[in-house]
Design a protein around this motif. Structure first.
Motif, PDB file in Angstrom:
ATOM      1  N   ALA A  29       0.827  -1.206   0.000  1.00  0.00           N
ATOM      2  CA  ALA A  29       0.000   0.000   0.000  1.00  0.00           C
ATOM      3  C   ALA A  29       0.862   1.256   0.000  1.00  0.00           C
ATOM      4  O   ALA A  29       0.518   2.266  -0.640  1.00  0.00           O
ATOM      5  N   LEU A  30       1.985   1.207   0.709  1.00  0.00           N
ATOM      6  CA  LEU A  30       2.905   2.345   0.696  1.00  0.00           C
ATOM      7  C   LEU A  30       3.453   2.578  -0.702  1.00  0.00           C
ATOM      8  O   LEU A  30       3.574   3.727  -1.158  1.00  0.00           O
ATOM      9  N   TRP A  31       3.785   1.507  -1.403  1.00  0.00           N
ATOM     10  CA  TRP A  31       4.246   1.643  -2.782  1.00  0.00           C
ATOM     11  C   TRP A  31       3.149   2.212  -3.676  1.00  0.00           C
ATOM     12  O   TRP A  31       3.408   3.060  -4.536  1.00  0.00           O
ATOM     13  N   VAL A  32       1.901   1.771  -3.466  1.00  0.00           N
ATOM     14  CA  VAL A  32       0.790   2.272  -4.268  1.00  0.00           C
ATOM     15  C   VAL A  32       0.627   3.775  -4.081  1.00  0.00           C
ATOM     16  O   VAL A  32       0.312   4.500  -5.031  1.00  0.00           O
ATOM     17  N   SER A  33       0.848   4.265  -2.866  1.00  0.00           N
ATOM     18  CA  SER A  33       0.699   5.700  -2.618  1.00  0.00           C
ATOM     19  C   SER A  33       1.728   6.534  -3.375  1.00  0.00           C
ATOM     20  O   SER A  33       1.518   7.737  -3.556  1.00  0.00           O
ATOM     21  N   PHE A  34       2.819   5.902  -3.812  1.00  0.00           N
ATOM     22  CA  PHE A  34       3.841   6.611  -4.582  1.00  0.00           C
ATOM     23  C   PHE A  34       3.802   6.237  -6.070  1.00  0.00           C
ATOM     24  O   PHE A  34       4.739   6.568  -6.798  1.00  0.00           O
ATOM     25  N   SER A  35       2.747   5.578  -6.496  1.00  0.00           N
ATOM     26  CA  SER A  35       2.687   5.091  -7.873  1.00  0.00           C
ATOM     27  C   SER A  35       1.403   5.554  -8.551  1.00  0.00           C
ATOM     28  O   SER A  35       0.542   6.186  -7.935  1.00  0.00           O
ATOM     29  N   ASP A  36       1.287   5.213  -9.836  1.00  0.00           N
ATOM     30  CA  ASP A  36       0.079   5.522 -10.604  1.00  0.00           C
ATOM     31  C   ASP A  36      -0.701   4.249 -10.916  1.00  0.00           C
ATOM     32  O   ASP A  36      -1.269   4.104 -11.996  1.00  0.00           O
ATOM     33  N   TRP A  37      -0.739   3.339  -9.977  1.00  0.00           N
ATOM     34  CA  TRP A  37      -1.420   2.058 -10.180  1.00  0.00           C
ATOM     35  C   TRP A  37      -2.886   2.293 -10.490  1.00  0.00           C
ATOM     36  O   TRP A  37      -3.564   3.084  -9.840  1.00  0.00           O
ATOM     37  N   THR A  38      -3.410   1.574 -11.483  1.00  0.00           N
ATOM     38  CA  THR A  38      -4.793   1.747 -11.935  1.00  0.00           C
ATOM     39  C   THR A  38      -5.754   0.761 -11.300  1.00  0.00           C
ATOM     40  O   THR A  38      -6.960   0.815 -11.596  1.00  0.00           O
ATOM     41  N   GLY A  39      -5.265  -0.147 -10.478  1.00  0.00           N
ATOM     42  CA  GLY A  39      -6.134  -1.117  -9.854  1.00  0.00           C
ATOM     43  C   GLY A  39      -6.237  -2.425 -10.611  1.00  0.00           C
ATOM     44  O   GLY A  39      -6.886  -3.364 -10.146  1.00  0.00           O
ATOM     45  N   ARG A  40      -5.636  -2.503 -11.776  1.00  0.00           N
ATOM     46  CA  ARG A  40      -5.665  -3.726 -12.582  1.00  0.00           C
ATOM     47  C   ARG A  40      -4.290  -4.374 -12.564  1.00  0.00           C
ATOM     48  O   ARG A  40      -3.272  -3.710 -12.793  1.00  0.00           O
ATOM     49  N   PRO A  67       5.384  -4.356 -14.180  1.00  0.00           N
ATOM     50  CA  PRO A  67       6.273  -3.383 -14.850  1.00  0.00           C
ATOM     51  C   PRO A  67       5.558  -2.126 -15.322  1.00  0.00           C
ATOM     52  O   PRO A  67       6.155  -1.067 -15.431  1.00  0.00           O
ATOM     53  N   GLY A  68       4.249  -2.209 -15.633  1.00  0.00           N
ATOM     54  CA  GLY A  68       3.538  -1.040 -16.153  1.00  0.00           C
ATOM     55  C   GLY A  68       3.244   0.027 -15.114  1.00  0.00           C
ATOM     56  O   GLY A  68       2.852   1.141 -15.474  1.00  0.00           O
ATOM     57  N   THR A  69       3.383  -0.280 -13.829  1.00  0.00           N
ATOM     58  CA  THR A  69       3.112   0.684 -12.767  1.00  0.00           C
ATOM     59  C   THR A  69       4.302   1.610 -12.594  1.00  0.00           C
ATOM     60  O   THR A  69       5.423   1.156 -12.375  1.00  0.00           O
ATOM     61  N   GLY A  70       4.048   2.921 -12.703  1.00  0.00           N
ATOM     62  CA  GLY A  70       5.129   3.897 -12.633  1.00  0.00           C
ATOM     63  C   GLY A  70       5.229   4.577 -11.284  1.00  0.00           C
ATOM     64  O   GLY A  70       4.249   4.660 -10.530  1.00  0.00           O
ATOM     65  N   PHE A  71       6.411   5.061 -10.973  1.00  0.00           N
ATOM     66  CA  PHE A  71       6.668   5.784  -9.729  1.00  0.00           C
ATOM     67  C   PHE A  71       6.422   7.267  -9.980  1.00  0.00           C
ATOM     68  O   PHE A  71       7.012   7.869 -10.877  1.00  0.00           O
ATOM     69  N   GLY A  96       6.341   9.586  -7.273  1.00  0.00           N
ATOM     70  CA  GLY A  96       6.829  10.376  -6.150  1.00  0.00           C
ATOM     71  C   GLY A  96       5.710  10.796  -5.214  1.00  0.00           C
ATOM     72  O   GLY A  96       4.832  10.007  -4.865  1.00  0.00           O
ATOM     73  N   PHE A  97       5.720  12.065  -4.847  1.00  0.00           N
ATOM     74  CA  PHE A  97       4.744  12.577  -3.884  1.00  0.00           C
ATOM     75  C   PHE A  97       3.546  13.231  -4.575  1.00  0.00           C
ATOM     76  O   PHE A  97       2.855  14.040  -3.944  1.00  0.00           O
ATOM     77  N   GLU A  98       3.278  12.898  -5.814  1.00  0.00           N
ATOM     78  CA  GLU A  98       2.158  13.527  -6.529  1.00  0.00           C
ATOM     79  C   GLU A  98       0.818  13.235  -5.856  1.00  0.00           C
ATOM     80  O   GLU A  98      -0.045  14.113  -5.764  1.00  0.00           O
ATOM     81  N   ASN A  99       0.617  12.012  -5.427  1.00  0.00           N
ATOM     82  CA  ASN A  99      -0.654  11.669  -4.778  1.00  0.00           C
ATOM     83  C   ASN A  99      -0.824  12.412  -3.459  1.00  0.00           C
ATOM     84  O   ASN A  99      -1.925  12.862  -3.125  1.00  0.00           O
ATOM     85  N   TYR A 100       0.254  12.549  -2.712  1.00  0.00           N
ATOM     86  CA  TYR A 100       0.188  13.295  -1.454  1.00  0.00           C
ATOM     87  C   TYR A 100      -0.033  14.786  -1.719  1.00  0.00           C
ATOM     88  O   TYR A 100      -0.773  15.448  -0.982  1.00  0.00           O
ATOM     89  N   ALA A 101       0.614  15.311  -2.756  1.00  0.00           N
ATOM     90  CA  ALA A 101       0.443  16.719  -3.097  1.00  0.00           C
ATOM     91  C   ALA A 101      -0.982  17.004  -3.565  1.00  0.00           C
ATOM     92  O   ALA A 101      -1.533  18.076  -3.303  1.00  0.00           O
ATOM     93  N   ALA A 102      -1.591  16.041  -4.257  1.00  0.00           N
ATOM     94  CA  ALA A 102      -2.945  16.252  -4.772  1.00  0.00           C
ATOM     95  C   ALA A 102      -3.953  16.431  -3.649  1.00  0.00           C
ATOM     96  O   ALA A 102      -4.919  17.205  -3.778  1.00  0.00           O
ATOM     97  N   ILE A 103      -3.767  15.746  -2.534  1.00  0.00           N
ATOM     98  CA  ILE A 103      -4.747  15.826  -1.444  1.00  0.00           C
ATOM     99  C   ILE A 103      -4.391  16.879  -0.404  1.00  0.00           C
ATOM    100  O   ILE A 103      -5.240  17.238   0.425  1.00  0.00           O
ATOM    101  N   THR A 104      -3.167  17.402  -0.439  1.00  0.00           N
ATOM    102  CA  THR A 104      -2.765  18.375   0.572  1.00  0.00           C
ATOM    103  C   THR A 104      -2.511  19.766   0.008  1.00  0.00           C
ATOM    104  O   THR A 104      -2.683  20.758   0.733  1.00  0.00           O
ATOM    105  N   SER A 105      -2.126  19.858  -1.242  1.00  0.00           N
ATOM    106  CA  SER A 105      -1.821  21.186  -1.803  1.00  0.00           C
ATOM    107  C   SER A 105      -2.149  21.278  -3.282  1.00  0.00           C
ATOM    108  O   SER A 105      -1.646  22.164  -3.963  1.00  0.00           O
ATOM    109  N   GLY A 106      -2.989  20.373  -3.779  1.00  0.00           N
ATOM    110  CA  GLY A 106      -3.291  20.378  -5.211  1.00  0.00           C
ATOM    111  C   GLY A 106      -4.204  21.494  -5.648  1.00  0.00           C
ATOM    112  O   GLY A 106      -4.230  21.879  -6.814  1.00  0.00           O
ATOM    113  N   GLY A 107      -4.990  22.024  -4.729  1.00  0.00           N
ATOM    114  CA  GLY A 107      -5.891  23.115  -5.068  1.00  0.00           C
ATOM    115  C   GLY A 107      -7.153  22.688  -5.782  1.00  0.00           C
ATOM    116  O   GLY A 107      -7.951  23.532  -6.182  1.00  0.00           O
TER     117      GLY A 107
END
Length: 356
Positions: free
Chosen positions: A42-53, A59-63, A65-76
């Motif tokens: 789950a920690l890895w998922v929070s830093f990835s763009d996993w689509t749930g499939r 290999p298709g899951t990309g890193f 960084g902190f984009e997911n955290y930024a989206a919920i805390t400072s994404g606007g």
């Protein structure tokens, strides 16, 4: 001879090490497979763009960084505002539930611990019974009581309060009591997590207030037992000594009983705080976040973001931010309730007196 015996005993203790690890190995394996590994994934998922499939480790899951955290805390955007609303709702929930359930459970424990009370076993069972009842069943019953045709509205109509839709009021009870004013510019013009400071101070909605009362009603029995066990470990000679010194009932409670309850108090506050920040099933089976997102909590928002909106990274990020919030509050609570060393305070006073 004694040296030989000590060495033999030491050797026996060392030999117990592999046997101890062997006996605990099944538990370690089970906890690792079903707790540690999912948490790390789950920690890895929070830093990835996993689509749930597929697998999150594919290999298709990309890193990202902190984009997911930024989206919920400072994404606007909407994600930040939803997270801010959820944090505001849960903050008011914890702020009201923890003191109320702690005070009520301590009061009930003091009541049923009295030797002069007849039928103490009955009252202990009655107070504890809501804690063992299904939370889903209690939630359904509670919402029925507060529905338009429920008993609460019927009782309110007897005293002249007619408002069958008051449960669907999205404003906070503080704003409702003030007549829903617009608020000063310095509070409405600035925000935190996409929510204005005026809305942060609005208080819980009527629906969330009903859930707060339900939480206090259903959890106080469990914490009552913890306090009751701690009270029964306090020797009666302490209270008798206070009586002989002329202390009143309140002074004996504040100066003698309550300090002895510090470990139990820390346990109750910690468990209550963790439970408040993890509230989910009452929201899922009851209000689904309504009315107007006033009962959305971070735990429910994490579920909704992942399983409804398919934003798995953001859902996992919300969970770990919530985990960090719980850890911070727990550490702060532990610091506040820590044991003060009386000898050190005396030494500091002596040192200050010597300097003077």
């Amino acid at each position: 001879m004694s040296l030989t015996v000590n060495r033999a005993g030491l050797g026996a203790r060392r030999g117990d090490g592999p046997a101890g690890w062997l006996f605990t190995l099944p538990v370690i394996v089970v906890l690792g497979l079903f707790m540690l590994v999912p948490v790390l994934m789950a920690l890895w998922v929070s830093f990835s763009d996993w689509t749930g499939r597929g697998s999150p480790l594919a290999p298709g899951t990309g890193f990202v960084g902190f984009e997911n955290y930024a989206a919920i805390t400072s994404g606007g955007g909407l994600a930040e505002r939803n997270f801010g609303i959820a944090m505001r709702n849960n903050a008011w929930y914890a702020l009201l539930v923890v003191p109320l359930q702690t005070g009520l459970s301590l009061g009930l424990a003091l009541l049923v611990n009295r030797a002069v009370l007849r039928g103490r076993g009955f009252f202990r069972t009655a107070f504890y019974f809501p804690s063992v009842t299904s939370s889903v069943a209690i939630t359904v019953l509670w919402l029925f009581l507060f529905s338009t045709s429920g008993a609460v509205n019927q009782v309110l109509s007897w005293i002249g309060v007619n408002g069958p839709n008051w449960f669907n009021e999205p404003a906070g009870i503080v704003h409702v009591a003030l007549g829903n004013p617009e608020g000063p510019a310095f509070l409405t013009g600035s925000d935190f997590l996409g929510v204005s400071w005026w809305d942060w101070l609005s208080g819980p909605s009527v629906a969330m207030s009903a859930l707060i009362l339900m939480a206090v009603f259903t959890t106080s029995g469990t914490f009552m037992l913890l306090f009751l066990a701690a009270l029964q470990n306090i020797g009666p000679e302490l209270d008798e000594a206070g009586r002989m010194d002329g202390a009143s009932a309140w002074q004996r409670f504040w100066r003698i009983t309550l300090p002895q309850l510090r470990p139990a108090l820390f346990t109750v506050l910690t468990l209550g705080l963790i439970g408040c920040w993890q509230v989910f099933d009452q929201i899922y089976t009851g209000t689904q976040g309504g009315p107007g997102k006033t009962t959305v909590t971070p735990a429910y928002l994490s579920y909704e973001a992942a399983f409804t909106d398919q934003a798995w990274g953001q859902g996992a990020a919300i969970s770990f931010v919530l985990f960090a919030v719980i850890v911070v509050f727990t550490l702060f609570q532990r610091w506040v309730l820590r044991e003060r060393d009386a000898s050190k305070r005396v030494e500091k006073r002596i040192a200050k007196g010597a300097k003077a």
